[in-house]
Design a protein around this motif. Sequence first.
Motif, short mmCIF file in Angstrom:
data_model
loop_
_atom_site.label_atom_id
_atom_site.label_comp_id
_atom_site.label_asym_id
_atom_site.label_seq_id
_atom_site.Cartn_x
_atom_site.Cartn_y
_atom_site.Cartn_z
N GLY A 58 48.62 41.81 80.90
CA GLY A 58 49.53 40.67 81.00
C GLY A 58 50.01 40.24 79.62
N ASP A 59 50.06 38.93 79.38
CA ASP A 59 50.54 38.40 78.11
C ASP A 59 49.73 38.92 76.92
N ALA A 60 48.46 39.20 77.12
CA ALA A 60 47.61 39.72 76.04
C ALA A 60 48.02 41.14 75.64
N GLY A 61 48.84 41.79 76.47
CA GLY A 61 49.29 43.14 76.17
C GLY A 61 50.54 43.22 75.31
N VAL A 62 51.16 42.06 75.02
CA VAL A 62 52.35 42.03 74.17
C VAL A 62 51.92 42.30 72.73
N HIS A 63 52.62 43.20 72.03
CA HIS A 63 52.11 43.68 70.75
C HIS A 63 53.23 44.06 69.79
N ALA A 64 52.88 44.20 68.52
CA ALA A 64 53.74 44.84 67.53
C ALA A 64 53.58 46.34 67.72
N ARG A 65 54.59 47.12 67.25
CA ARG A 65 54.54 48.54 67.55
C ARG A 65 55.35 49.37 66.56
N SER A 66 54.91 50.60 66.37
CA SER A 66 55.68 51.62 65.68
C SER A 66 55.75 52.84 66.58
N ALA A 67 56.92 53.50 66.59
CA ALA A 67 57.11 54.74 67.33
C ALA A 67 57.67 55.76 66.35
N VAL A 68 56.88 56.79 66.05
CA VAL A 68 57.18 57.70 64.96
C VAL A 68 57.35 59.13 65.48
N GLY A 69 58.42 59.78 65.06
CA GLY A 69 58.62 61.19 65.38
C GLY A 69 57.91 62.05 64.35
N VAL A 70 57.18 63.06 64.82
CA VAL A 70 56.45 63.97 63.94
C VAL A 70 56.72 65.42 64.35
N ALA A 71 56.42 66.34 63.42
CA ALA A 71 56.68 67.76 63.67
C ALA A 71 55.72 68.36 64.69
N VAL A 72 54.44 68.00 64.59
CA VAL A 72 53.43 68.57 65.48
C VAL A 72 52.24 67.63 65.55
N LEU A 73 51.53 67.67 66.69
CA LEU A 73 50.32 66.87 66.89
C LEU A 73 49.16 67.79 67.25
N PRO A 74 47.92 67.30 67.17
CA PRO A 74 46.77 68.14 67.51
C PRO A 74 46.92 68.76 68.91
N LEU A 75 46.49 70.00 69.03
CA LEU A 75 46.53 70.78 70.27
C LEU A 75 47.94 70.97 70.81
N ASP A 76 48.96 70.72 69.99
CA ASP A 76 50.36 70.78 70.39
C ASP A 76 50.69 69.73 71.45
N ALA A 77 49.96 68.60 71.39
CA ALA A 77 50.23 67.49 72.31
C ALA A 77 51.62 66.92 72.02
N PRO A 78 52.34 66.49 73.06
CA PRO A 78 53.64 65.88 72.84
C PRO A 78 53.56 64.44 72.30
N VAL A 79 52.46 63.74 72.60
CA VAL A 79 52.36 62.32 72.27
C VAL A 79 50.92 62.00 71.86
N GLU A 80 50.78 61.04 70.94
CA GLU A 80 49.47 60.50 70.56
C GLU A 80 49.66 59.00 70.34
N VAL A 81 48.71 58.20 70.81
CA VAL A 81 48.81 56.75 70.70
C VAL A 81 47.50 56.18 70.19
N GLU A 82 47.61 55.24 69.26
CA GLU A 82 46.44 54.47 68.81
C GLU A 82 46.75 52.98 69.00
N ILE A 83 45.71 52.20 69.24
CA ILE A 83 45.91 50.76 69.41
C ILE A 83 44.89 49.99 68.58
N GLN A 84 45.26 48.76 68.28
CA GLN A 84 44.36 47.80 67.65
C GLN A 84 44.35 46.58 68.56
N VAL A 85 43.16 46.12 68.93
CA VAL A 85 43.04 44.95 69.79
C VAL A 85 42.12 43.93 69.15
N GLU A 86 42.35 42.66 69.50
CA GLU A 86 41.45 41.58 69.12
C GLU A 86 40.61 41.26 70.34
#
Length: 156
Positions: free
Chosen positions: A125-153
């Motif tokens: 809900g409202d606690a899920g509203v966040h700041a964000r970056s979305a970055v294009g990269v050449a390659v990720l581990p295991l040739d994954a298309p996407v990787e996401v990290e989060i920081q929570v309080e």
Amino acid sequence: MAGGTVEGRLAGLGLKLPEVAAPLASYVPALRTGPYVYTSGQLPLVEGKLGVTGKVGAEVTPEEAKELARICALNALAAVKSVVGDLDRVVRVVKVVGFVASAPDFTGQPGVVNGASELLGEALGDAGVHARSAVGVAVLPLDAPVEVEIQVEVAD
């Protein structure tokens, strides 16, 4: 489980928190310092496997990648729970960083990472509203298309 809990809302979406993905190298899936939990980058692993590999805008469609970002966010929530025990202790998602393995001409990274952001909003809900970056990269581990990290309080 009540629909008012984070895991109850996930269940209402037809989702269940997975087991925390085993690290691929020398790190931990999540770490708490003070009131914050930081996750390591989470790949779209389902039962320990990548269902899709490749670059978004080439082998992977933006729509597929958005769904993969959603899986990454679910895995990140599992990593948070492994540290704090109960996702209802999450006060706020502070920051989301999404990495998108992109074809050279692909510029839709924000739309892909919306998959993660939308899942966090649906679950928290409202606690899920966040700041964000979305970055294009050449390659990720295991040739994954996407990787996401989060920081929570979290609350004590």
